[in-house]
Design an enzyme around this catalytic site. Structure first.
Site, short mmCIF file in Angstrom:
data_model
loop_
_atom_site.label_atom_id
_atom_site.label_comp_id
_atom_site.label_asym_id
_atom_site.label_seq_id
_atom_site.Cartn_x
_atom_site.Cartn_y
_atom_site.Cartn_z
N PRO A 103 -20.62 9.55 57.92
CA PRO A 103 -21.20 10.43 56.90
C PRO A 103 -20.15 11.03 55.98
O PRO A 103 -19.25 11.73 56.41
CB PRO A 103 -21.90 11.51 57.72
CG PRO A 103 -21.24 11.50 59.05
CD PRO A 103 -20.71 10.12 59.27
N GLU A 104 -20.25 10.70 54.70
CA GLU A 104 -19.46 11.36 53.67
C GLU A 104 -20.46 12.02 52.72
O GLU A 104 -21.63 12.14 53.06
CB GLU A 104 -18.56 10.34 52.96
CG GLU A 104 -17.60 9.66 53.93
CD GLU A 104 -16.62 8.72 53.26
OE1 GLU A 104 -16.49 8.76 52.03
OE2 GLU A 104 -15.98 7.94 53.98
N LYS B 153 -18.90 17.92 52.69
CA LYS B 153 -19.55 17.27 53.82
C LYS B 153 -20.18 18.28 54.77
O LYS B 153 -20.60 17.91 55.87
CB LYS B 153 -18.54 16.41 54.59
CG LYS B 153 -17.86 15.34 53.76
CD LYS B 153 -16.83 14.60 54.61
CE LYS B 153 -15.72 14.02 53.74
NZ LYS B 153 -14.62 13.48 54.55
N ARG C 192 -5.07 5.87 57.76
CA ARG C 192 -6.39 5.25 57.64
C ARG C 192 -6.32 3.93 56.90
O ARG C 192 -5.50 3.73 56.01
CB ARG C 192 -7.34 6.17 56.90
CG ARG C 192 -7.73 7.36 57.70
CD ARG C 192 -8.28 8.37 56.77
NE ARG C 192 -9.11 9.30 57.50
CZ ARG C 192 -8.72 10.51 57.78
NH1 ARG C 192 -7.54 10.92 57.43
NH2 ARG C 192 -9.53 11.31 58.43
#
Length: 291
Positions: free
Chosen positions: A2-3, A58, A260
């Site tokens: 979820p962003e 978020k 990342r």
DNA sequence: AAGTCTGTTAGGAT
DNA sequence: TATCCTAACAGACT
């Protein structure tokens, strides 16, 4: 994962499911998701009315009457789900919010990286993390000049800065990857080396990528890309290293930035700038995807 | 079938 | 102060 777009989807679901309703019962498991609060604190939300659900980056902020707030973050695997009365049990359900009609909104989160806090609204607004959250990437996207001012102060790589929630709120690894592809900027570029033209492209790409992802979800259910390989990856380059670039068909590559994975096109996103003086990237117009 | 990868925030180390 | 690194966690895939 979820962003901003997925959290916005959660916000609209919650607003529809709970807005204006009084909670009949709330019960929480012993879970690390509940931070700085007890199971009893959550249970005491019963008989409170959900007046509004808003999103900041978020984070989800439930307004409850009288004078309470519930601050939630979905972490990597969190989601809210609606179960009608008598529905089968929900796997990985951690907290349950029961409506007067017997339907239950579950907070489910296998990995428990999510966060739920309950406190008076004013306390939540005046303390971390909301206190130092940057402007919302969708609702308060700064103009190119203001965005440039925020980014140029950093010696970090542009992708890290885009994901810094105190600079801009709502972007994560997926959106930052997509945005830099759309903007034709190499993810490892130093933020301070970006030209105003590039900042302008990044700003446009932020709006475009968020709108595109937002439009992919509707109804009452959402599935995150990483949950299963059975779900087709709908993104342009995220998770698609080695596949052909959707713009020029050069094989996409990946590299690690700020711990990342980042996918990018070595041809469309040339690594200019950095230690060398900036030079403008050729502005050849290409169709549909570029812009 | 053990090991790797996934990506969020918090918080400690540098 | 700014930046960097890792823990927390659990499932899917190699």
């Amino acid at each position: 994962v979820p962003e901003l777009p997925e959290v916005e989807f959660a916000r609209s679901c919650l607003s529809r499911w709970l807005g204006g309703r009084t909670l009949r019962r709330v019960d929480a498991d012993r879970t690390r998701v509940i931070r700085g609060a007890s199971q009893q604190t959550l249970a005491a939300l019963a008989r409170h009315r959900v007046t509004r659900v808003e999103r900041r980056g978020k984070w989800l902020l439930w307004h409850l009457a009288p004078d309470l707030g519930l601050l939630a973050h979905l972490g990597m695997t969190g989601k809210f789900e609606l179960a009608r009365r008598g529905a089968p049990p929900v796997r990985w359900s951690r907290v349950r919010f029961e409506r007067p009609d017997g339907a239950v909104v579950h907070y489910r989160d296998p990995r428990q990286f999510g966060h739920i806090r309950v406190a008076p609204l004013s306390v939540l607004l005046d303390s971390e993390p909301l206190k130092s959250l940057g402007p919302d990437a969708k609702d308060h996207l700064p103009n190119a000049q203001a965005l440039g001012a925020r980014m140029s102060k950093s010696r970090r790589q542009v992708k890290e800065v885009l994901m810094d929630q105190t600079v801009l709120a709502g972007l994560g690894n997926i959106q930052a990857t997509e945005i830099l592809f759309l903007a034709r900027v190499h993810p490892a570029r130093r933020a301070a080396s970006l030209t105003q033209v590039e900042i302008g492209r990044i700003r446009a790409a932020i709006a475009k990528s968020l709108a595109r992802t937002l439009a992919m979800n509707s109804g009452d259910k959402i599935t995150y890309v990483e949950e299963s390989k059975r779900v087709e990856n709908p993104f342009l380059v995220y998770g698609k290293a080695k596949s052909p670039c959707p713009r020029c068909h050069t094989p996409l590559r990946k590299m690690t930035i700020g711990g990342r994975t980042s996918a990018f096109c070595p041809k469309c996103q040339p690594r200019v700038g950095g230690a060398r003086p900036n030079r403008r990237v050729s502005t050849k117009s290409s169709k549909s995807i570029a812009r």
